[in-house]
Write a protein that holds these residues in place. Structure first.
Motif, PDB file in Angstrom:
ATOM      1  N   SER A 154       0.719  -1.212  -0.046  1.00 24.02           N
ATOM      2  CA  SER A 154      -0.003  -0.025   0.070  1.00 24.02           C
ATOM      3  C   SER A 154       0.895   1.471   0.111  1.00 24.02           C
ATOM      4  O   SER A 154       0.478   2.234  -0.179  1.00 24.02           O
ATOM      5  N   SER A 155       2.259   1.241   0.453  1.00 21.96           N
ATOM      6  CA  SER A 155       3.005   2.410   0.437  1.00 21.96           C
ATOM      7  C   SER A 155       3.506   2.785  -0.837  1.00 21.96           C
ATOM      8  O   SER A 155       4.060   3.876  -1.142  1.00 21.96           O
ATOM      9  N   TYR A 156       3.318   1.828  -1.860  1.00 23.91           N
ATOM     10  CA  TYR A 156       3.662   2.083  -3.152  1.00 23.91           C
ATOM     11  C   TYR A 156       2.533   2.518  -4.190  1.00 23.91           C
ATOM     12  O   TYR A 156       2.790   2.539  -5.264  1.00 23.91           O
ATOM     13  N   GLU A 157       1.513   2.571  -3.814  1.00 19.14           N
ATOM     14  CA  GLU A 157       0.228   2.618  -4.445  1.00 19.14           C
ATOM     15  C   GLU A 157       0.321   3.708  -5.633  1.00 19.14           C
ATOM     16  O   GLU A 157       0.181   3.731  -6.723  1.00 19.14           O
ATOM     17  N   PHE A 158       0.890   4.937  -4.952  1.00 16.71           N
ATOM     18  CA  PHE A 158       0.935   6.251  -6.042  1.00 16.71           C
ATOM     19  C   PHE A 158       1.956   6.071  -6.985  1.00 16.71           C
ATOM     20  O   PHE A 158       1.840   6.112  -8.068  1.00 16.71           O
ATOM     21  N   GLU A 159       3.492   5.481  -6.573  1.00 18.67           N
ATOM     22  CA  GLU A 159       4.428   5.136  -7.452  1.00 18.67           C
ATOM     23  C   GLU A 159       3.868   4.178  -8.665  1.00 18.67           C
ATOM     24  O   GLU A 159       4.335   4.377  -9.794  1.00 18.67           O
ATOM     25  N   THR A 160       3.165   2.974  -7.957  1.00 23.29           N
ATOM     26  CA  THR A 160       2.674   2.222  -8.976  1.00 23.29           C
ATOM     27  C   THR A 160       1.835   2.795 -10.144  1.00 23.29           C
ATOM     28  O   THR A 160       1.945   2.393 -11.257  1.00 23.29           O
ATOM     29  N   ASP A 161       1.133   3.561  -9.510  1.00 23.92           N
ATOM     30  CA  ASP A 161      -0.164   4.125 -10.576  1.00 23.92           C
ATOM     31  C   ASP A 161       0.806   5.147 -11.665  1.00 23.92           C
ATOM     32  O   ASP A 161       0.399   5.066 -12.654  1.00 23.92           O
ATOM     33  N   ILE A 162       1.734   5.938 -11.075  1.00 24.38           N
ATOM     34  CA  ILE A 162       2.573   6.627 -12.104  1.00 24.38           C
ATOM     35  C   ILE A 162       3.285   5.791 -13.002  1.00 24.38           C
ATOM     36  O   ILE A 162       3.332   6.333 -14.024  1.00 24.38           O
ATOM     37  N   ILE A 177      14.402  14.907 -15.527  1.00 24.69           N
ATOM     38  CA  ILE A 177      14.984  14.703 -14.262  1.00 24.69           C
ATOM     39  C   ILE A 177      14.019  15.056 -13.112  1.00 24.69           C
ATOM     40  O   ILE A 177      14.035  14.655 -12.116  1.00 24.69           O
ATOM     41  N   LYS A 178      13.456  16.181 -13.345  1.00 22.70           N
ATOM     42  CA  LYS A 178      12.590  16.913 -12.307  1.00 22.70           C
ATOM     43  C   LYS A 178      11.576  16.002 -12.007  1.00 22.70           C
ATOM     44  O   LYS A 178      11.175  15.652 -10.823  1.00 22.70           O
ATOM     45  N   PHE A 179      10.793  15.383 -12.842  1.00 22.46           N
ATOM     46  CA  PHE A 179       9.955  14.267 -12.755  1.00 22.46           C
ATOM     47  C   PHE A 179      10.447  13.227 -12.099  1.00 22.46           C
ATOM     48  O   PHE A 179       9.728  12.739 -11.132  1.00 22.46           O
ATOM     49  N   ILE A 180      11.386  12.579 -12.529  1.00 19.61           N
ATOM     50  CA  ILE A 180      12.022  11.443 -11.776  1.00 19.61           C
ATOM     51  C   ILE A 180      12.136  11.670 -10.351  1.00 19.61           C
ATOM     52  O   ILE A 180      11.867  10.949  -9.332  1.00 19.61           O
ATOM     53  N   THR A 181      12.950  12.887 -10.032  1.00 20.37           N
ATOM     54  CA  THR A 181      13.087  13.406  -8.640  1.00 20.37           C
ATOM     55  C   THR A 181      12.209  13.534  -7.689  1.00 20.37           C
ATOM     56  O   THR A 181      11.996  13.420  -6.422  1.00 20.37           O
ATOM     57  N   ARG A 182      10.948  14.058  -8.457  1.00 18.73           N
ATOM     58  CA  ARG A 182       9.294  14.434  -7.680  1.00 18.73           C
ATOM     59  C   ARG A 182       8.844  12.970  -7.210  1.00 18.73           C
ATOM     60  O   ARG A 182       8.385  12.960  -6.333  1.00 18.73           O
ATOM     61  N   ILE A 183       8.886  11.894  -8.063  1.00 18.65           N
ATOM     62  CA  ILE A 183       8.395  10.576  -7.593  1.00 18.65           C
ATOM     63  C   ILE A 183       9.557  10.204  -6.322  1.00 18.65           C
ATOM     64  O   ILE A 183       8.975   9.549  -5.609  1.00 18.65           O
ATOM     65  N   ASP A 184      10.729  10.554  -6.603  1.00 18.70           N
ATOM     66  CA  ASP A 184      11.667  10.056  -5.429  1.00 18.70           C
ATOM     67  C   ASP A 184      11.343  10.573  -4.346  1.00 18.70           C
ATOM     68  O   ASP A 184      11.273  10.380  -3.088  1.00 18.70           O
ATOM     69  N   LEU A 185      10.929  12.083  -4.199  1.00 16.31           N
ATOM     70  CA  LEU A 185      10.831  12.588  -3.119  1.00 16.31           C
ATOM     71  C   LEU A 185       9.198  12.269  -2.433  1.00 16.31           C
ATOM     72  O   LEU A 185       9.301  12.077  -1.195  1.00 16.31           O
ATOM     73  N   ILE A 186       8.486  11.779  -3.079  1.00 17.21           N
ATOM     74  CA  ILE A 186       7.002  11.231  -2.667  1.00 17.21           C
ATOM     75  C   ILE A 186       7.490   9.925  -1.851  1.00 17.21           C
ATOM     76  O   ILE A 186       6.712   9.427  -1.000  1.00 17.21           O
ATOM     77  N   ASN A 187       8.336   9.224  -2.735  1.00 14.98           N
ATOM     78  CA  ASN A 187       8.552   7.878  -2.210  1.00 14.98           C
ATOM     79  C   ASN A 187       9.441   8.024  -0.962  1.00 14.98           C
ATOM     80  O   ASN A 187       9.546   6.975  -0.046  1.00 14.98           O
ATOM     81  N   ALA A 188      10.177   8.866  -0.623  1.00 19.10           N
ATOM     82  CA  ALA A 188      10.956   9.257   0.715  1.00 19.10           C
ATOM     83  C   ALA A 188      10.269   9.105   1.923  1.00 19.10           C
ATOM     84  O   ALA A 188       9.224  10.010   1.997  1.00 19.10           O
TER      85      ALA A 188
END
Lengths: 81, 345
Positions: free
Chosen positions: B193-201, B240-251
């Motif tokens: 469940s903690s990866y739900e957003f990342e999975t959707d993206i 790169i901004k797109f990828i690091t935004r997902i990293d930010l949410i994942n942290a």
């Protein structure tokens, strides 16, 4: 994409041909989901069996609800595609 | 109709004769599979399947996995990968598989993990058995260069010369999301469940890149290849901004700071919508699709963006997705957009 065919020979020597819908592995067994492209009331007749990629004489029926549940899920996914 | 039909299905199933599978989309497409459990042919003495289903698995030894259950699961995983992916995409998988170790350790649940993969050691540690397929995908997509000290795992890239505490690498979020996409697709495992957003993206990105291409890049550990694909439509700094935004949410530590998460979600959505629109515009400009198809595909993609987003069980409401998309279409001179809006003046 070229259709994939499953061919079976029965004990009378008759050759039966089916169209493969899917294949999956579960509990170390290989399952194949296939159809003869016939319909009953607009529903496509679909079958599933167990085969052994190393032994072409092995052909088994599914026996548990678990196995049939997986087949159903696969068919739902095929519909989604 | 839905509930009535399901009652009928339950009754038929009791007799074990046949079961009509009615997918939830059936009313839209009107196509049914009828599973027949009764076999109406004589005894089969010979079976012939296409060659791809008869591949040998001679190269799989798994000598370093002592636990019988883990060994069986790793073998099952191997068979699925060999069946579904082209050989050229499986180099990392073959390189890592026979040196893989898998251990059980309940203590990792203390760091909130059901499992983890260590790319330097090529080892999986499991506390929750359901996590194993996810971790095996990390193994299958791992490339570690001792010379330059960089580890590539799927879409994650990290220099091993930097401290893991302060720097977890780039692409972590997208990598976890796409690993979940593949895990669910091929092994039906429950998703974290903690990866739900990342999975959707990750799914939304796969729609743009294409399934085969995205899977190939993932298994090759090729983040730069993914960036190059996106560079067909966007400049590198935006990617790169797109990828690091997902990293930010994942942290983990960011998940509870809602302003940062909300802004990041907005940026991520904007990027995806823009890239998809640019891709479709390119197809239109090249004569591959007409204006009607452009609009339909465009709208279909927009519909996959919900205005309520869940990140680690926190809900965020994004009210202006449609307006954002209108601005994107205007900025890129989308076909039909200028004409419609000129006429409305």
């Amino acid at each position: 994409m070229e259709e994939e065919k499953l061919k079976l020979i029965d004990e009378d020597g008759n050759e039966l041909e089916y169209r493969i819908l899917s294949m999956f592995i579960y509990n170390n067994k290989n399952y194949i989901v296939y159809t003869d492209d016939t319909y009953e009331a607009d529903n496509l007749n679909t079958y599933a069996s167990i085969f052994d990629p190393d032994d072409d004489t092995v052909w088994e029926e599914l026996t548990t609800d678990e196995e049939w549940d997986i087949v159903k899920k696969i068919l739902v996914e095929l519909e989604d595609k | 109709m839905g509930s009535e039909l399901h009652e009928i299905i339950k009754l038929i199933d009791l007799f074990g004769i046949y079961f009509v599978v009615v997918p939830y989309l059936a009313n839209r497409f009107g196509h049914y599979f009828r599973i027949k459990k009764i076999y109406n042919h004589k005894k089969i003495i010979k079976v012939s399947v296409p060659p791809k289903y008869k591949k040998k698995y001679d190269n799989i030894e798994l000598n370093k996995i002592n636990n019988k259950t883990f060994k069986e699961v790793a073998l099952e995983f191997s068979k699925v990968l060999i069946e579904h992916f082209p050989e050229e995409a499986l180099t990392n998988f073959y390189n890592n598989l026979n040196e893989l170790t898998i251990k059980n350790n309940k203590l990792i649940v203390l760091i909130g993990a059901g499992g983890c993969y260590a790319p330097l050691n090529n080892s999986i540690t499991i506390s929750d058995f359901d996590a194993i397929y996810h971790e095996l995908f990390h193994m299958a997509s791992r490339l570690y260069s001792k010379v330059d000290g960089v580890s590539y795992v799927g879409f994650k890239q990290r220099s091993t010369k930097l401290s893991k505490i302060t720097y977890n690498g780039i692409g972590t979020g997208l990598n976890e999301g796409y690993t979940e996409v593949l895990t669910y697709r091929y092994f039906k495992s429950k998703t974290y469940s903690s990866y739900e957003f990342e999975t959707d993206i990750a799914r939304k990105l796969e729609t743009i890149i294409g399934t085969d291409k995205m899977t190939e890049l993932y298994l090759k550990g090729d983040l730069s290849g993914l960036i190059n694909e996106l560079k067909k439509y966007m400049p590198e700094d935006e990617i790169i901004k797109f990828i690091t935004r997902i990293d930010l949410i994942n942290a983990y530590e960011i998940k509870h700071k809602s302003i940062i998460v909300r802004e990041s979600i907005f940026d991520i959505y904007e990027f995806l919508l823009k890239v998809n629109a640019l891709k479709l515009k390119k197809q239109y400009d090249e004569g591959l699709i007409d204006i009607s198809t452009f609009k339909n595909l465009s709208n279909d993609y927009l519909k996959t963006f919900e205005d309520r987003v869940y990140v680690s069980l926190n809900e965020y409401e994004l009210k202006n997705i449609k307006e954002m998309y209108e601005i994107i279409l205007k900025d890129i001179n989308a076909p039909g957009y200028i004409e419609n809006h000129s006429n409305s003046k």
